[in-house]
Scaffold this motif. Structure first.
Motif, mmCIF file in Angstrom:
data_model
loop_
_atom_site.group_PDB
_atom_site.id
_atom_site.type_symbol
_atom_site.label_atom_id
_atom_site.label_comp_id
_atom_site.label_asym_id
_atom_site.label_seq_id
_atom_site.Cartn_x
_atom_site.Cartn_y
_atom_site.Cartn_z
ATOM 1 N N LYS A 239 0.859 -1.269 0.045
ATOM 2 C CA LYS A 239 0.032 -0.084 0.229
ATOM 3 C C LYS A 239 0.870 1.088 -0.173
ATOM 4 C CE LYS A 239 -3.766 -1.970 2.814
ATOM 5 N NZ LYS A 239 -4.454 -1.987 4.090
ATOM 6 N N LEU A 240 0.493 2.343 -0.617
ATOM 7 C CA LEU A 240 0.964 3.520 -0.447
ATOM 8 C C LEU A 240 0.464 4.334 0.744
ATOM 9 C CD1 LEU A 240 0.863 4.548 -4.372
ATOM 10 C CD2 LEU A 240 2.598 3.256 -3.186
ATOM 11 N N THR A 241 1.293 4.426 1.778
ATOM 12 C CA THR A 241 1.051 4.824 3.000
ATOM 13 C C THR A 241 2.100 5.878 3.700
ATOM 14 O OG1 THR A 241 1.898 2.983 4.393
ATOM 15 C CG2 THR A 241 -0.346 2.820 3.442
ATOM 16 N N ALA A 242 2.078 6.359 4.825
ATOM 17 C CA ALA A 242 2.890 7.299 5.303
ATOM 18 C C ALA A 242 3.999 6.225 5.921
ATOM 19 C CB ALA A 242 2.156 7.862 6.777
ATOM 20 N N MET A 243 3.692 5.063 6.345
ATOM 21 C CA MET A 243 4.970 4.170 6.615
ATOM 22 C C MET A 243 5.707 3.613 5.403
ATOM 23 S SD MET A 243 5.868 0.565 7.362
ATOM 24 C CE MET A 243 4.333 -0.647 7.084
ATOM 25 N N THR A 244 4.832 3.145 4.221
ATOM 26 C CA THR A 244 5.639 2.634 3.240
ATOM 27 C C THR A 244 6.344 3.616 2.297
ATOM 28 O OG1 THR A 244 3.745 2.621 1.727
ATOM 29 C CG2 THR A 244 4.180 0.507 3.133
ATOM 30 N N GLN A 245 6.352 4.832 2.730
ATOM 31 C CA GLN A 245 6.975 6.145 1.755
ATOM 32 C C GLN A 245 8.467 5.833 2.149
ATOM 33 O OE1 GLN A 245 6.036 10.092 2.426
ATOM 34 N NE2 GLN A 245 6.267 9.826 4.587
ATOM 35 N N GLY A 246 8.600 5.387 3.356
ATOM 36 C CA GLY A 246 10.256 5.229 3.705
ATOM 37 C C GLY A 246 10.679 3.990 3.521
ATOM 38 N N ALA A 264 5.470 -4.324 -9.256
ATOM 39 C CA ALA A 264 5.268 -3.564 -7.926
ATOM 40 C C ALA A 264 4.297 -2.413 -7.768
ATOM 41 C CB ALA A 264 6.562 -3.129 -7.283
ATOM 42 N N THR A 265 3.904 -2.028 -6.720
ATOM 43 C CA THR A 265 3.167 -0.542 -6.597
ATOM 44 C C THR A 265 4.354 0.466 -6.486
ATOM 45 O OG1 THR A 265 3.217 -1.038 -4.109
ATOM 46 C CG2 THR A 265 1.382 -1.483 -5.549
ATOM 47 N N PRO A 266 3.915 1.706 -7.097
ATOM 48 C CA PRO A 266 5.055 2.764 -6.884
ATOM 49 C C PRO A 266 5.437 3.527 -5.663
ATOM 50 C CG PRO A 266 2.935 3.764 -7.706
ATOM 51 C CD PRO A 266 2.635 2.197 -7.353
ATOM 52 N N LEU A 267 6.145 2.601 -4.822
ATOM 53 C CA LEU A 267 6.531 3.286 -3.619
ATOM 54 C C LEU A 267 7.489 4.412 -4.004
ATOM 55 C CD1 LEU A 267 7.162 -0.044 -1.451
ATOM 56 C CD2 LEU A 267 5.299 1.436 -1.579
ATOM 57 N N PRO A 268 7.911 5.447 -3.213
ATOM 58 C CA PRO A 268 8.652 6.301 -3.575
ATOM 59 C C PRO A 268 10.266 5.860 -3.946
ATOM 60 C CG PRO A 268 7.367 7.225 -1.726
ATOM 61 C CD PRO A 268 7.043 5.665 -2.127
ATOM 62 N N GLU A 269 10.583 4.857 -2.916
ATOM 63 C CA GLU A 269 12.150 4.086 -3.125
ATOM 64 C C GLU A 269 11.930 3.279 -4.514
ATOM 65 O OE1 GLU A 269 14.963 4.548 -1.182
ATOM 66 O OE2 GLU A 269 13.822 6.170 -0.996
#
Length: 329
Positions: A239-246, A264-269
Motif C-alpha cells: 500500500k502507499l501509506t505514510a509508513m511505506t513511503q520510507g 510492484a506498486t509505485p513506492l517512492p523508493e
C-alpha cells in the motif's frame, strides 16, 4: 577493531533482514559482533558463528570479554532505554522504517533516540531526508542483498504449484500489503498462479483465497533461493501509506539477484530505483497488463543480477565501515 553489540531485537534465524545481514558483513570486515538472539532458551549459551561473530542466547553480551570501543547498534527507537544499560562508547541508530501506522508507537521515542545517537543510518531517501533535519550525522545506506545466496541454482521445492507461470511474493505477510489490489489482480489473471511465502505479521490468517493462489508459510532463509528461482515474476504489492513511503524493500534486491522481473506498486523508493525490469502501478488493470509484459521481458537475467551485485550487503557494510572509522580512529 571495535566491538558491535546488537541487543535482543530480531531472532537470528527468523526472516533474515537488514540487521542480521549487516552484522554478518561487519564481522567479516573485522568487527567483533555480539548478536543477542531473542527467544526462549533452555540454557544460556554462546555460539561462535565465526572468529568475529557470536550469537548470545539467553545471556547478555556484556558477560563476554571484548575489546573497546563498544558500539551499541539499535534498530527500534523504543530501545533508547537500553543505552544506559550497555554503557557504549558510541551509539548507532539504524533507521529502516517510518514510525507511522503499524509502527506509530515508535514516534514518541524517536526524539530521545536522535538525541543520544552519535550516528544515524537511513535505509531510504525519505528517512534520510527527514532525519537529516533532526540530527547532524545522518548517512544514507540503502538495503541490499547477498547476491551469491540468491543467484545459486537450487532444486525445485515440492510444494510449489505446477502448470502455470508463478507470480511470487517473499516477505512479511502484513497489513501493509495492498490486499484489495491483490484480490482484483489475482481474480483477473487465472493464467498465473500467485504464491506467497513469509510469516504472518499483525494478521491471524492469510487474507485471500483463490484457486490460483497458494500461501506456503514461512520458509528458512537457506531455502528461499530455491523458491525465487522458480518464480517468473516477483511481487512487491505494498500500500502507499505514510509508513511505506520510507520503505526500501529488501525483496527488490533479492528478486533481482534471482534474475526476476518485478511487478510492484509505485513506492517512492521504487520509483527512484534504477532496477531493470521493474513495472510499477497501483491500478489493477495496469498491474495485470504489467504482469504479462514482465513475463516476456526481454532484459537478460544477467542484467538484473548485475544490479543486485551493485547493491550487495558487502558493499553497504564497506560504506558503513568508512563512516564508522571517522569516529573511532
Amino acid at each position: 577493531m571495535p566491538t558491535i553489540i546488537y541487543p535482543p531485537t530480531i531472532p537470528w534465524n527468523w526472516m533474515v533482514q537488514r540487521p542480521q545481514q549487516l552484522m554478518k558483513q561487519l564481522s567479516l570486515l573485522g568487527y567483533t559482533v555480539l548478536y543477542e538472539d531473542i527467544g526462549s532458551f533452555t540454557q544460556p549459551s554462546v555460539h561462535k558463528l565465526s572468529d568475529t561473530l557470536y550469537l548470545c542466547q539467553g545471556l547478555s553480551s556484556l558477560s563476554l570479554p571484548h575489546t573497546r570501543p563498544r558500539i551499541l547498534w539499535l534498530t527500534f527507537p523504543t530501545h533508547v532505554h537500553l543505552i544506559k544499560q550497555y554503557q557504549p562508547d558510541y551509539v548507532v541508530f539504524d533507521s529502516s522504517d517510518e514510525p507511522k501506522d503499524e509502527f506509530a508507537e515508535w514516534e514518541r521515542y524517536l526524539p530521545a533516540m536522535l538525541t543520544q545517537a552519535d550516528l544515524v543510518f537511513a535505509s531510504s531517501y525519505s528517512l534520510f531526508r527527514q532525519l537529516s533535519l533532526k540530527h547532524p550525522s545522518v548517512h544514507l545506506v540503502p538495503n541490499g542483498v547477498d547476491s551469491q545466496h540468491f543467484s545459486v541454482s537450487q532444486n525445485n521445492p515440492p510444494d510449489l504449484p505446477e502448470g502455470k507461470p508463478i507470480v511470487g511474493y517473499s516477505g512479511a505477510i502484513a497489513p501493509w500489503l495492498d490486499w484489495d489490489l491483490l484480490q482484483k489482480v489475482i481474480s483477473q489473471n487465472p493464467a498465473f498462479h500467485f504464491v506467497f511465502i513469509g510469516a504472518l505479521i499483525k494478521l491471524t490468517c492469510f487474507p485471500l483465497k483463490a484457486d490460483n493462489l497458494s500461501y506456503l508459510g514461512l520458509k528458512s532463509y537457506s531455502l528461499l533461493p530455491s523458491y525465487l528461482q522458480q518464480f517468473k515474476i516477483g511481487l512487491i504489492p505494498f500500500k502507499l501509506t505514510a509508513m511505506t513511503q520510507g520503505c526500501n524493500p529488501i525483496k527488490l534486491y533479492e528478486y533481482a539477484a534471482a534474475g526476476l522481473p518485478i511487478a510492484a506498486t509505485p513506492l517512492p523508493e521504487l520509483s527512484r530505483s534504477p532496477c531493470p525490469s521493474l513495472y510499477l502501478s497501483s491500478d489493477p488493470a495496469h498491474f495485470s497488463k504489467f504482469l504479462h509484459n514482465a513475463l516476456i521481458d526481454p532484459v537478460n537475467k544477467s542484467v538484473r543480477r548485475s544490479f543486485a551485485l551493485e547493491n550487495d550487503w558487502r558493499k553497504q557494510a564497506e560504506e558503513i565501515h568508512k563512516i564508522l572509522q571517522k569516529y573511532y580512529v
